[in-house]
Design a protein around this motif. Structure first.
Motif, mmCIF file in Angstrom:
data_model
loop_
_atom_site.group_PDB
_atom_site.id
_atom_site.type_symbol
_atom_site.label_atom_id
_atom_site.label_comp_id
_atom_site.label_asym_id
_atom_site.label_seq_id
_atom_site.Cartn_x
_atom_site.Cartn_y
_atom_site.Cartn_z
ATOM 1 N N MET A 1 -34.973 23.588 -78.950
ATOM 2 C CA MET A 1 -34.925 22.239 -79.510
ATOM 3 C C MET A 1 -36.122 22.010 -80.428
ATOM 4 S SD MET A 1 -33.697 19.732 -76.403
ATOM 5 C CE MET A 1 -33.003 18.535 -77.546
ATOM 6 N N ARG A 2 -35.955 21.054 -81.344
ATOM 7 C CA ARG A 2 -37.071 20.620 -82.175
ATOM 8 C C ARG A 2 -37.747 19.455 -81.438
ATOM 9 N NH1 ARG A 2 -39.270 20.819 -87.231
ATOM 10 N NH2 ARG A 2 -39.875 18.844 -88.233
ATOM 11 N N LEU A 3 -39.019 19.655 -81.083
ATOM 12 C CA LEU A 3 -39.719 18.723 -80.204
ATOM 13 C C LEU A 3 -40.946 18.125 -80.879
ATOM 14 C CD1 LEU A 3 -39.973 20.983 -76.996
ATOM 15 C CD2 LEU A 3 -38.090 19.453 -77.607
ATOM 16 N N VAL A 4 -41.367 16.963 -80.350
ATOM 17 C CA VAL A 4 -42.722 16.466 -80.563
ATOM 18 C C VAL A 4 -43.337 16.380 -79.174
ATOM 19 C CG1 VAL A 4 -42.035 14.014 -80.485
ATOM 20 C CG2 VAL A 4 -44.192 14.695 -81.568
ATOM 21 N N PHE A 5 -44.589 16.816 -79.054
ATOM 22 C CA PHE A 5 -45.269 16.830 -77.758
ATOM 23 C C PHE A 5 -46.451 15.879 -77.828
ATOM 24 C CE2 PHE A 5 -48.472 18.200 -74.767
ATOM 25 C CZ PHE A 5 -47.743 18.480 -73.617
ATOM 26 N N ALA A 6 -46.614 15.051 -76.802
ATOM 27 C CA ALA A 6 -47.752 14.132 -76.735
ATOM 28 C C ALA A 6 -48.492 14.343 -75.420
ATOM 29 C CB ALA A 6 -47.289 12.680 -76.843
ATOM 30 N N PRO A 14 -50.740 23.322 -69.900
ATOM 31 C CA PRO A 14 -49.742 24.311 -69.484
ATOM 32 C C PRO A 14 -48.325 23.989 -69.969
ATOM 33 C CG PRO A 14 -51.234 23.863 -67.681
ATOM 34 C CD PRO A 14 -51.538 22.849 -68.739
ATOM 35 N N THR A 15 -47.968 22.710 -69.990
ATOM 36 C CA THR A 15 -46.632 22.345 -70.473
ATOM 37 C C THR A 15 -46.502 22.617 -71.960
ATOM 38 O OG1 THR A 15 -46.431 20.644 -68.759
ATOM 39 C CG2 THR A 15 -44.943 20.489 -70.635
ATOM 40 N N LEU A 16 -47.525 22.272 -72.735
ATOM 41 C CA LEU A 16 -47.496 22.553 -74.174
ATOM 42 C C LEU A 16 -47.334 24.053 -74.421
ATOM 43 C CD1 LEU A 16 -47.853 21.915 -77.167
ATOM 44 C CD2 LEU A 16 -50.338 21.944 -76.792
ATOM 45 N N ARG A 17 -48.128 24.850 -73.744
ATOM 46 C CA ARG A 17 -48.056 26.299 -73.946
ATOM 47 C C ARG A 17 -46.692 26.849 -73.530
ATOM 48 N NH1 ARG A 17 -52.715 28.563 -75.444
ATOM 49 N NH2 ARG A 17 -54.704 27.540 -74.991
ATOM 50 N N ARG A 18 -46.158 26.338 -72.440
ATOM 51 C CA ARG A 18 -44.864 26.828 -71.959
ATOM 52 C C ARG A 18 -43.749 26.472 -72.938
ATOM 53 N NH1 ARG A 18 -40.776 28.514 -71.262
ATOM 54 N NH2 ARG A 18 -39.552 28.897 -69.369
ATOM 55 N N LEU A 19 -43.731 25.246 -73.441
ATOM 56 C CA LEU A 19 -42.678 24.827 -74.362
ATOM 57 C C LEU A 19 -42.785 25.554 -75.697
ATOM 58 C CD1 LEU A 19 -42.556 20.978 -73.696
ATOM 59 C CD2 LEU A 19 -40.984 22.740 -72.857
ATOM 60 N N ALA A 20 -44.005 25.882 -76.096
ATOM 61 C CA ALA A 20 -44.211 26.564 -77.379
ATOM 62 C C ALA A 20 -43.608 27.965 -77.385
ATOM 63 C CB ALA A 20 -45.691 26.638 -77.707
ATOM 64 N N VAL A 81 -41.598 14.948 -75.732
ATOM 65 C CA VAL A 81 -42.090 15.308 -74.403
ATOM 66 C C VAL A 81 -43.521 14.776 -74.281
ATOM 67 C CG1 VAL A 81 -42.632 17.175 -72.800
ATOM 68 C CG2 VAL A 81 -40.678 17.396 -74.369
ATOM 69 N N ILE A 82 -43.778 14.019 -73.226
ATOM 70 C CA ILE A 82 -45.100 13.425 -73.060
ATOM 71 C C ILE A 82 -45.671 13.785 -71.695
ATOM 72 C CG2 ILE A 82 -44.152 11.220 -72.240
ATOM 73 C CD1 ILE A 82 -46.443 9.864 -73.865
ATOM 74 N N VAL A 83 -46.939 14.180 -71.691
ATOM 75 C CA VAL A 83 -47.646 14.518 -70.453
ATOM 76 C C VAL A 83 -49.061 13.940 -70.552
ATOM 77 C CG1 VAL A 83 -48.380 16.330 -68.866
ATOM 78 C CG2 VAL A 83 -46.385 16.710 -70.331
ATOM 79 N N ALA A 84 -49.286 12.814 -69.888
ATOM 80 C CA ALA A 84 -50.625 12.237 -69.804
ATOM 81 C C ALA A 84 -51.271 12.045 -71.176
ATOM 82 C CB ALA A 84 -51.514 13.110 -68.919
ATOM 83 N N ASN A 103 -40.830 12.491 -69.691
ATOM 84 C CA ASN A 103 -42.226 12.394 -69.260
ATOM 85 C C ASN A 103 -42.429 13.223 -67.992
ATOM 86 O OD1 ASN A 103 -44.436 9.485 -68.889
ATOM 87 N ND2 ASN A 103 -44.855 11.621 -68.517
ATOM 88 N N LEU A 104 -43.434 14.096 -68.018
ATOM 89 C CA LEU A 104 -43.865 14.771 -66.788
ATOM 90 C C LEU A 104 -44.928 13.910 -66.136
ATOM 91 C CD1 LEU A 104 -44.194 17.134 -64.777
ATOM 92 C CD2 LEU A 104 -45.800 18.170 -66.407
ATOM 93 N N HIS A 105 -44.656 13.485 -64.917
ATOM 94 C CA HIS A 105 -45.574 12.609 -64.178
ATOM 95 C C HIS A 105 -45.945 13.291 -62.868
ATOM 96 C CE1 HIS A 105 -47.467 8.792 -63.179
ATOM 97 N NE2 HIS A 105 -46.892 8.845 -61.985
#
Length: 306
Positions: A1-6, A14-20, A81-84, A103-105
């Motif tokens: 997917m084409r994503l934006v990460f926040a 870790p989530t950013l690296r995994r999705l990348a 995708v947003i994580v903290a 959102n990962l919470h």
């Protein structure tokens, strides 16, 4: 997917690296550089540093305002995708991605909605921690949940240690949900139960109350370590408590009373003693707690305040 990460802190990396590894990340949104250390050097957030390493475009903004909304909306992403991240996503940005935002919470929703879920859970004495991935909605952490996972953490783990473990598990959980959204199999269910809330911690939350039971004192120590940090006062001077654990086979001490041993500084609580092994006095660096205690005048006559 084409994503934006926040995201902003280390727990989001870790989530950013995994999705990348599996998706096209159009941009990474994070908070602006912040002054760190005694010299207050402006430093990029952990997420910003990771994004640069990954060769991803970075948008630094303190708020997802009109300008940030326009910049992100122009990316025409399928999912956010947003994580903290540290800021609220409002309309029209909330609906800008085709599939909205997830959102990962770091809690088992609806428990501990808010800014400090792991810390508040530990302070409250929760024995089970976890992570949830949910559909972001306007109400705070109230969206339907795609996936949830409990994790076992040691009974002595601090908030920092627990968050590190949750960040790794949460990265895989989020990746699974993104894949399900991508192939159309993702299903979210409403949150069940009465919500509890996790307000942001302040320095006052780190104050240890020695007349409380040992379990409560240690739970607070775990929840506020490493930030904002556990602290007390001795002889009118502030003292940070950096490393501690319940004392075993300790001599009974009145609440707040200090007594040194060969390996630790014991401080009495309402039901037992806390063994403190590392401290930081005001204006000084971290040091061995016993070494600090030996340098005090008054020794066993001193009482830690709250």
């Amino acid at each position: 997917m084409r994503l934006v990460f926040a995201g902003t802190p280390a727990a989001a990396v870790p989530t950013l690296r995994r999705l990348a590894t599996s998706h096209d990340i159009a941009a990474v949104v994070t908070r602006p550089d912040a002054p760190l250390g005694r010299r207050r050097v402006l430093t990029p957030s952990p997420v910003a540093q990771a994004a640069v390493e990954l060769g991803l475009p970075v948008i630094k903004t303190a708020r997802l305002d009109e300008a940030a909304t326009a910049e992100i909306s122009a990316l025409q992403v399928e999912l956010g995708v947003i994580v903290a991240y540290g800021g609220l996503v409002r309309e029209p940005l909330l609906s800008a991605p085709t599939a909205g935002w997830i959102n990962l919470h770091f809690s088992l929703l609806p428990a501990w909605r808010g800014a400090a879920p792991v810390q508040r859970a530990l302070i409250a004495g929760d024995r089970v921690l976890g992570a949830s991935v949910f559909q972001l909605v306007a109400e705070l952490d109230a969206g339907d949940v795609f996936a949830m996972r409990e994790i076992d953490v040691p009974e002595t783990a601090t908030a920092g240690e627990a968050l590190e473990a949750l960040a790794l598990d949460g990265a895989e959980l989020t990746a699974d949900v993104v894949s399900a959204v991508a192939d159309g199999t993702a299903r979210a269910v409403p949150q069940q139960g009465e919500p509890t809330f996790a307000a942001k911690l302040t320095l006052a939350d780190g104050l240890l109350y020695w007349d409380q039971p040992l379990d409560a004192v240690f739970a607070r120590f775990r929840g506020v370590t490493p930030e904002p940090g556990a602290h007390t006062t001795v002889a009118g001077q502030p003292l940070k408590v950096l490393e501690a654990a319940p004392a075993t086979d300790a001599e009974s001490l009145p609440p707040g009373r200090l007594r040194g041993t060969k390996t630790a500084l014991h401080i009495g609580t309402g039901t037992g003693a806390l063994a403190v092994t590392r401290v930081q006095p005001a204006g000084k660096g971290a040091m061995n707690a016993v070494d600090w205690w030996r340098g005090l005048r008054g020794g066993d006559e001193l009482v830690a305040g709250s």
